[in-house]
Design an enzyme around this catalytic site. Structure first.
Site, PDB file in Angstrom:
ATOM      1  N   THR A  35       0.933  -1.235  -0.031  1.00 45.10           N
ATOM      2  CA  THR A  35       0.144   0.113  -0.185  1.00 45.10           C
ATOM      3  C   THR A  35       0.920   1.243  -0.135  1.00 45.10           C
ATOM      4  O   THR A  35       2.085   1.187   0.500  1.00 45.10           O
ATOM      5  CB  THR A  35      -0.864  -0.001   1.473  1.00 45.10           C
ATOM      6  OG1 THR A  35      -1.538   1.378   1.546  1.00 45.10           O
ATOM      7  CG2 THR A  35      -0.132  -0.395   2.544  1.00 45.10           C
ATOM      8  N   ASP A  36       0.133   2.496  -0.314  1.00 47.79           N
ATOM      9  CA  ASP A  36       0.972   3.727  -0.413  1.00 47.79           C
ATOM     10  C   ASP A  36       0.996   4.149   1.160  1.00 47.79           C
ATOM     11  O   ASP A  36       1.917   5.021   1.445  1.00 47.79           O
ATOM     12  CB  ASP A  36       0.425   4.648  -1.027  1.00 47.79           C
ATOM     13  CG  ASP A  36      -1.376   4.965  -1.053  1.00 47.79           C
ATOM     14  OD1 ASP A  36      -1.521   4.375  -0.183  1.00 47.79           O
ATOM     15  OD2 ASP A  36      -1.747   6.108  -1.429  1.00 47.79           O
ATOM     16  N   GLU A  37       0.166   3.522   2.024  1.00 50.86           N
ATOM     17  CA  GLU A  37       0.225   3.954   3.507  1.00 50.86           C
ATOM     18  C   GLU A  37       1.540   3.852   3.991  1.00 50.86           C
ATOM     19  O   GLU A  37       1.981   4.393   5.031  1.00 50.86           O
ATOM     20  CB  GLU A  37      -0.898   3.420   4.191  1.00 50.86           C
ATOM     21  CG  GLU A  37      -2.113   3.504   3.520  1.00 50.86           C
ATOM     22  CD  GLU A  37      -3.310   3.338   4.327  1.00 50.86           C
ATOM     23  OE1 GLU A  37      -3.346   3.083   5.488  1.00 50.86           O
ATOM     24  OE2 GLU A  37      -4.595   3.054   3.671  1.00 50.86           O
ATOM     25  N   TYR A  55      -1.680  -0.845  10.973  1.00 50.89           N
ATOM     26  CA  TYR A  55      -2.092  -1.489   9.410  1.00 50.89           C
ATOM     27  C   TYR A  55      -0.619  -1.236   8.559  1.00 50.89           C
ATOM     28  O   TYR A  55      -0.061  -2.011   8.137  1.00 50.89           O
ATOM     29  CB  TYR A  55      -3.257  -1.010   8.884  1.00 50.89           C
ATOM     30  CG  TYR A  55      -3.211  -1.358   7.405  1.00 50.89           C
ATOM     31  CD1 TYR A  55      -3.261  -2.834   7.129  1.00 50.89           C
ATOM     32  CD2 TYR A  55      -3.192  -0.352   6.292  1.00 50.89           C
ATOM     33  CE1 TYR A  55      -3.298  -2.994   5.617  1.00 50.89           C
ATOM     34  CE2 TYR A  55      -3.109  -0.797   5.116  1.00 50.89           C
ATOM     35  CZ  TYR A  55      -3.138  -1.860   4.689  1.00 50.89           C
ATOM     36  OH  TYR A  55      -3.237  -2.145   3.151  1.00 50.89           O
ATOM     37  N   LYS A 108       2.126  -3.366   7.258  1.00 47.34           N
ATOM     38  CA  LYS A 108       2.455  -3.759   5.700  1.00 47.34           C
ATOM     39  C   LYS A 108       4.055  -3.309   5.255  1.00 47.34           C
ATOM     40  O   LYS A 108       4.902  -3.814   4.522  1.00 47.34           O
ATOM     41  CB  LYS A 108       1.769  -2.758   4.945  1.00 47.34           C
ATOM     42  CG  LYS A 108       0.198  -3.468   4.944  1.00 47.34           C
ATOM     43  CD  LYS A 108       0.098  -4.620   4.306  1.00 47.34           C
ATOM     44  CE  LYS A 108       0.277  -4.910   3.063  1.00 47.34           C
ATOM     45  NZ  LYS A 108      -0.066  -6.089   2.334  1.00 47.34           N
TER      46      LYS A 108
HETATM   47  P1  NAD Z   1      -9.319  -7.843   1.800  1.00 45.29           P
HETATM   48  O1  NAD Z   1      -9.430  -7.646   3.383  1.00 45.29           O
HETATM   49  O2  NAD Z   1     -10.418  -7.571   1.161  1.00 45.29           O
HETATM   50  O3  NAD Z   1      -8.751  -9.198   1.566  1.00 45.29           O
HETATM   51  C1  NAD Z   1      -7.764  -9.825   2.087  1.00 45.29           C
HETATM   52  C2  NAD Z   1      -8.082 -11.360   1.993  1.00 45.29           C
HETATM   53  O4  NAD Z   1      -6.838 -12.173   2.706  1.00 45.29           O
HETATM   54  C3  NAD Z   1      -9.185 -12.094   2.540  1.00 45.29           C
HETATM   55  O5  NAD Z   1      -9.791 -12.894   1.574  1.00 45.29           O
HETATM   56  C4  NAD Z   1      -8.813 -12.896   3.714  1.00 45.29           C
HETATM   57  O6  NAD Z   1      -9.483 -14.209   4.099  1.00 45.29           O
HETATM   58  C5  NAD Z   1      -7.181 -13.222   3.386  1.00 45.29           C
HETATM   59  N1  NAD Z   1      -6.561 -13.474   4.442  1.00 45.29           N
HETATM   60  C6  NAD Z   1      -6.381 -12.791   5.650  1.00 45.29           C
HETATM   61  N2  NAD Z   1      -5.754 -13.272   6.442  1.00 45.29           N
HETATM   62  C7  NAD Z   1      -5.009 -14.706   5.928  1.00 45.29           C
HETATM   63  C8  NAD Z   1      -4.107 -15.484   6.096  1.00 45.29           C
HETATM   64  N3  NAD Z   1      -3.462 -15.367   7.664  1.00 45.29           N
HETATM   65  N4  NAD Z   1      -4.009 -16.455   5.366  1.00 45.29           N
HETATM   66  C9  NAD Z   1      -4.509 -16.479   4.224  1.00 45.29           C
HETATM   67  N5  NAD Z   1      -5.595 -15.704   3.836  1.00 45.29           N
HETATM   68  C10 NAD Z   1      -5.694 -14.544   4.597  1.00 45.29           C
HETATM   69  O7  NAD Z   1      -8.000  -7.120   1.292  1.00 45.29           O
HETATM   70  P2  NAD Z   1      -7.792  -6.240   0.039  1.00 45.29           P
HETATM   71  O8  NAD Z   1      -8.413  -4.838   0.092  1.00 45.29           O
HETATM   72  O9  NAD Z   1      -8.089  -6.901  -1.095  1.00 45.29           O
HETATM   73  O10 NAD Z   1      -6.127  -6.034  -0.155  1.00 45.29           O
HETATM   74  C11 NAD Z   1      -5.443  -6.876  -0.553  1.00 45.29           C
HETATM   75  C12 NAD Z   1      -3.976  -6.693  -0.635  1.00 45.29           C
HETATM   76  O11 NAD Z   1      -3.689  -5.475  -1.000  1.00 45.29           O
HETATM   77  C13 NAD Z   1      -3.685  -6.463   1.007  1.00 45.29           C
HETATM   78  O12 NAD Z   1      -2.365  -6.921   1.148  1.00 45.29           O
HETATM   79  C14 NAD Z   1      -3.588  -4.590   1.274  1.00 45.29           C
HETATM   80  O13 NAD Z   1      -2.648  -4.575   2.172  1.00 45.29           O
HETATM   81  C15 NAD Z   1      -3.437  -4.244  -0.062  1.00 45.29           C
HETATM   82  N6  NAD Z   1      -3.736  -3.123  -0.659  1.00 45.29           N
HETATM   83  C16 NAD Z   1      -5.007  -2.767  -0.458  1.00 45.29           C
HETATM   84  C17 NAD Z   1      -5.673  -1.535  -0.952  1.00 45.29           C
HETATM   85  C18 NAD Z   1      -6.925  -1.196  -0.831  1.00 45.29           C
HETATM   86  O14 NAD Z   1      -7.127  -0.032  -0.947  1.00 45.29           O
HETATM   87  N7  NAD Z   1      -7.943  -2.003  -0.400  1.00 45.29           N
HETATM   88  C19 NAD Z   1      -4.706  -0.633  -1.356  1.00 45.29           C
HETATM   89  C20 NAD Z   1      -3.221  -1.013  -1.513  1.00 45.29           C
HETATM   90  C21 NAD Z   1      -2.779  -2.286  -1.230  1.00 45.29           C
END
Ligand code: NAD
Length: 358
Positions: free
Chosen positions: A140-142, A165, A169
């Site tokens: 993430t950009d965070e 969080y 990350k």
């Molecule tokens: P999300 O919370 O919607 O999904 C996370 C998934 O990971 C879920 O399906 C969950 O069941 C699974 N999970 C959690 N813990 C687990 C574990 N211990 N073992 C196996 N599976 C596990 O998250 P998202 O929004 O889809 O984000 C996905 C990735 O992208 C993350 O790494 C997040 O940090 C990154 N990200 C998200 C955003 C955003 O805006 N949502 C932006 C930039 C980066």
């Protein structure tokens, strides 16, 4: 199209989550990759976000926890992946403030476990297969902290995470870097801005505001709503990640963003106006539902991504502007009540109602 990633076998961790499911849908629809979705199915997961995946000969689902080294080893041995896209994570900032422990366990220890098992797998590959293998980590950009009124996060911006969080990350990103520098694992990190779009769990700002606005509920906005986020349509992110798997250079990181900065209040206004136009009218403007609530502690003021490296080096461009993407998103929630109604009514519904903010 299907000749893209034609003989690739990709482990997508977190493939039942918001972004992971968009990645799985994209890989199945637009490439020839064989996709193994590895997900522990936490509250954030939803296999209904993957219509048509079950039954696709290029798709397998494996319920497994990325912290479980034996399970990860078995998956690497069984599927012999040519690449990993690590999206499994705890992802909600408010939850990280209430309970940071699981963020450290999944985001830090889980990523460490995937790295160790990826390295064990990598070391057993032929030199040819080693050349091809990629360990991608989605971040993430965070991790960069907060910006003032000017400037953008680039790949060179120093890390300065402010929430549990983003700190978890950032830690995982550092581990990924170290596994490349120390052990030669071909890793790539991507750092993306806030995503929005279909299949987004309704505790996050945009789906929460859509669903509350639809029913005429209160729309809680932190502080004065002045915090700025840079929004990217989730399917544009999924395309970026597939491109990085195809063409990204090991050891590099890529910032991914849509050049779409908006204050939180602007975002909520746009959603209110779209709902007034597309959903049954309430008899007054949905903007009247906005309620300003006490700000989140440590709330970063502004995030903005400079995405010129991935545009220049890999030829990626977002297809959606914020205006086109948000209209598609509102229309999707209006047309897909079957997907979200059980989530709102279910065990987490109460928590959603209480939490009610991004
Ligand atoms: P999300 O919370 O919607 O999904 C996370 C998934 O990971 C879920 O399906 C969950 O069941 C699974 N999970 C959690 N813990 C687990 C574990 N211990 N073992 C196996 N599976 C596990 O998250 P998202 O929004 O889809 O984000 C996905 C990735 O992208 C993350 O790494 C997040 O940090 C990154 N990200 C998200 C955003 C955003 O805006 N949502 C932006 C930039 C980066």
């Amino acid at each position: 199209m299907a000749d893209r990633l034609a003989d690739a076998r990709i482990l997508v961790t977190g493939g039942a989550g918001f972004i992971g499911s968009a990645v799985v849908r994209h890989l199945l629809a637009d490439t020839g990759a064989f996709v193994v979705n590895v997900d522990a199915l936490t509250y954030a997961a939803n296999l209904n976000s993957l219509p048509g995946a079950e039954g696709n000969p290029r798709y397998r689902f494996e319920k497994a926890d990325i912290r479980d080294a034996a399970a990860m080893r078995r998956l690497f041995e069984t599927y012999q992946p040519t690449g990993v896209m690590n999206l499994a994570a705890e992802s909600h900032v408010d939850r990280s403030i209430d309970g940071p422990g699981v963020f450290v366990e999944t985001n830090v220890v889980g990523t460490y476990t995937v790295l160790q098992e990826a390295l064990r797998h990598f070391r057993a590959l032929s030199p040819e297969a080693q050349k091809r293998f990629r360990m991608m980590h989605i971040s993430t950009d965070e991790v960069f902290g907060t910006l003032g009124a000017d400037g953008f996060f680039t790949e060179e911006t120093p890390y300065a995470p402010n929430s549990p969080y983003s700190a978890s990350k950032a830690s995982s990103d550092h581990l990924v870097r170290a596994w490349r520098e120390t052990y030669g694992l071909p890793t790539i990190v991507t750092n993306c801005s806030n995503n929005y779009g279909p299949y987004h769990f309704p505790e996050k700002l945009i789906p929460l505001m859509i669903l509350r606005g639809l029913s005429g509920g209160e729309l809680p906005v932190y502080g004065a709503g002045a915090n700025i986020r840079d929004w990217l349509y989730v399917e544009d992110h999924a395309r970026a990640l597939a491109l990085v798997m195809e063409r990204g250079v090991p050891g590099e990181s890529y910032n991914v963003g849509g050049w779409n900065e908006r204050t939180n209040l602007d975002v909520v206004h746009v959603i209110c106006d779209l709902l007034d136009r597309l959903a049954p009218p309430l008899g007054h403007s949905r903007r009247d539902l906005i309620k300003f609530v006490t700000d989140r502690p440590g709330h970063d003021m502004r995030y903005a991504i400079d995405a010129s490296k991935i545009e220049r080096e890999l030829g990626w461009r977002p297809d959606e502007s914020f205006e086109s993407g948000i209209e598609k998103t509102v229309a999707w929630y209006l047309a897909n009540r079957d997907w979200w109604a059980p989530l709102v009514a279910g065990a987490d519904g109460g928590a959603l109602a209480r939490r009610g903010t991004l």
